[in-house]
Design a protein around this motif. Structure first.
Motif, PDB file in Angstrom:
ATOM      1  N   ARG A 109       8.379  -6.142  21.690  1.00 36.04           N
ATOM      2  CA  ARG A 109       7.782  -6.945  20.622  1.00 36.04           C
ATOM      3  C   ARG A 109       6.452  -6.341  20.202  1.00 36.04           C
ATOM      4  NH1 ARG A 109      10.215 -11.914  19.431  1.00 36.04           N
ATOM      5  NH2 ARG A 109      12.276 -11.929  20.406  1.00 36.04           N
ATOM      6  N   ASP A 110       6.007  -6.713  18.986  1.00 32.64           N
ATOM      7  CA  ASP A 110       4.744  -6.164  18.502  1.00 32.64           C
ATOM      8  C   ASP A 110       3.566  -6.855  19.181  1.00 32.64           C
ATOM      9  OD1 ASP A 110       4.107  -8.582  17.109  1.00 32.64           O
ATOM     10  OD2 ASP A 110       5.187  -7.887  15.338  1.00 32.64           O
ATOM     11  N   HIS A 111       2.392  -6.279  18.967  1.00 36.54           N
ATOM     12  CA  HIS A 111       1.198  -6.723  19.670  1.00 36.54           C
ATOM     13  C   HIS A 111       0.799  -8.152  19.292  1.00 36.54           C
ATOM     14  CE1 HIS A 111      -2.615  -4.903  21.697  1.00 36.54           C
ATOM     15  NE2 HIS A 111      -1.706  -5.230  22.582  1.00 36.54           N
ATOM     16  N   ASP A 112       1.011  -8.532  18.049  1.00 43.43           N
ATOM     17  CA  ASP A 112       0.674  -9.893  17.632  1.00 43.43           C
ATOM     18  C   ASP A 112       1.530 -10.914  18.372  1.00 43.43           C
ATOM     19  OD1 ASP A 112      -1.343  -9.152  15.892  1.00 43.43           O
ATOM     20  OD2 ASP A 112      -0.004  -9.005  14.160  1.00 43.43           O
ATOM     21  N   PHE A 113       2.807 -10.612  18.522  1.00 44.37           N
ATOM     22  CA  PHE A 113       3.692 -11.522  19.255  1.00 44.37           C
ATOM     23  C   PHE A 113       3.241 -11.639  20.704  1.00 44.37           C
ATOM     24  CE2 PHE A 113       7.336 -12.528  21.884  1.00 44.37           C
ATOM     25  CZ  PHE A 113       7.926 -13.583  21.199  1.00 44.37           C
ATOM     26  N   ILE A 114       2.929 -10.498  21.321  1.00 41.00           N
ATOM     27  CA  ILE A 114       2.476 -10.515  22.713  1.00 41.00           C
ATOM     28  C   ILE A 114       1.198 -11.330  22.857  1.00 41.00           C
ATOM     29  CG2 ILE A 114       1.602  -9.066  24.590  1.00 41.00           C
ATOM     30  CD1 ILE A 114       3.509  -6.872  23.567  1.00 41.00           C
ATOM     31  N   ALA A 115       0.266 -11.141  21.931  1.00 42.34           N
ATOM     32  CA  ALA A 115      -0.993 -11.894  21.999  1.00 42.34           C
ATOM     33  C   ALA A 115      -0.740 -13.391  21.933  1.00 42.34           C
ATOM     34  CB  ALA A 115      -1.923 -11.453  20.869  1.00 42.34           C
TER      35      ALA A 115
END
Length: 378
Positions: free
Chosen positions: A250-256
């Motif tokens: 997943r992209d970084h925004d999702f992880i955050a």
């Protein structure tokens, strides 16, 4: 400040590697993004952010033939033109094996260079005598090395690889992006490639033990890799299909977002059978910044940022029972969980803020530029 018109060259492997967020952070943040790229591969051109990119395949037949007939290294000839065109004043190689490609031409051109070491390049790869020899030559020409953990610097030193300017600078975390937020007390999160040194099967096994005592818990695993099939099979065998979810890359925004929501973060890092080990896992730093309580292992650089029972819980590698017990402690003791999470958040803001860490790196870069010859000779 970086001299007017000068750029920093970020040298890496696959620029589009999803998990290597630290490379893109250097591109975007160091000296306000005044950077160019040398990479072995770019599968997504958008990752370069419109910056000039020089692609070079690794040890191609052409390069071997050129060396054999004494024609010189074609990578070096191309880099000379690239460096002159874009006024490269400094090279930052993101991994040891990347640095060995460029150190000689950097020395010939008088361009200062640092090499970052992040994990396997200062652990598993050191078993290769030829790689160690290339590193030894590189250490004799470059201006400094950076390791994300003191343990990696010590690994290098144990093999006779030392440099008078050796900095320990973790990759760090964007504390404006990974922020503490109201938690879902039932959500447990794990983030990372599904590879042996992350031991995701141990995380699944430990969660299964805890889940029998705490049936409300659920685990989300973000990442992809060679062990994905084995993880899916074990989840099915344990009857955890409704409680353990493999979310893939997943992209970084999702992880955050998920990191801020999770109450507990699990990561069972180990030294793999081939010697591969971590530096300081980025995801653990992100969990700390997000105020998420961490249970992990006494492995590599993790104890350098997590103090047991002060900013998280640490267990021995491969100790599934202790790992499950740590998860249960955090799941059943809200006071402990919140105390550890708050302390971890304070530590991350004070010591792991990527802005502060990049400022340290920038100072070292500027010192190197000031001490060396002009950017490159003609």
């Amino acid at each position: 400040m970086l001299p007017e018109g000068m750029t920093v060259c970020i040298a890496t492997g696959n620029l589009s590697q999803r998990s290597e967020t630290f490379v893109r952070a250097h591109l975007d943040r160091l000296f306000a993004g005044r950077s160019v790229v040398v990479a072995r591969q770019v599968t997504d051109e958008g990752q370069a952010g419109g910056r000039p990119v020089m692609l070079h395949p690794h040890r191609t037949l052409l390069r071997r033939f050129a060396a054999a007939v004494g024609a010189g290294n074609p990578l070096h000839r191309r880099f000379r033109r690239f460096a002159a065109r874009h006024r490269v004043g400094f090279i930052l190689a993101e991994f040891g094996w990347v640095g060995t490609d460029l150190h000689q031409v950097a020395w010939e051109l008088g361009i200062p260079m640092f090499c970052y070491f992040r994990g396997s390049d200062a652990s598993r790869d050191l078993s290769d005598e030829r790689y160690r020899a290339r590193l030894a030559r590189m250490f004799g020409t470059i201006d400094g090395i950076v390791t994300v953990a003191a343990s990696l610097r010590d690994n290098l030193g144990a093999h006779g690889l030392t440099h008078p300017r050796s900095l320990v600078i973790p990759s760090g975390v964007d504390v404006q992006r990974f922020v503490a937020a109201p938690k879902d007390p039932d959500l447990v999160l794990s983030v990372g490639r599904l590879v042996p040194r992350k031991s995701p099967l141990t995380t699944i096994e430990a969660f299964a033990v805890a889940a029998r005592r705490q049936p409300h818990l659920r685990l989300e695993i973000i990442g992809e890799g060679e062990l994905e099939g084995a993880c899916r099979q074990r989840i099915a065998e344990l009857g955890l299909g409704q409680r353990v979810h493999l979310l893939g890359g997943r992209d970084h925004d999702f992880i955050a977002g998920r990191m801020s929501a999770a109450a507990i973060y699990m990561q069972h890092s180990v030294t793999a059978t081939d010697g591969d080990s971590e530096g300081v896992p980025t995801a653990i730093q992100e969990a700390m910044a997000a105020g998420t309580a961490v249970v992990s292992t006494l492995h590599a650089g993790i104890p350098e940022i997590i103090e047991h029972e002060q900013t998280g819980l640490l267990v021995k590698e491969h100790d599934t029972d202790a790992y499950a017990a740590g998860l249960l402690q955090l799941a059943t003791n809200a006071t402990l969980r919140e105390r550890l999470a708050s302390a971890a958040h304070r530590f991350a803001v004070a010591e792991l803020d990527v802005v502060k860490l990049h400022a340290r790196l920038e100072r070292a870069i500027l010192e190197s530029i000031a001490q060396r010859r002009p950017a490159f000779r003609t």
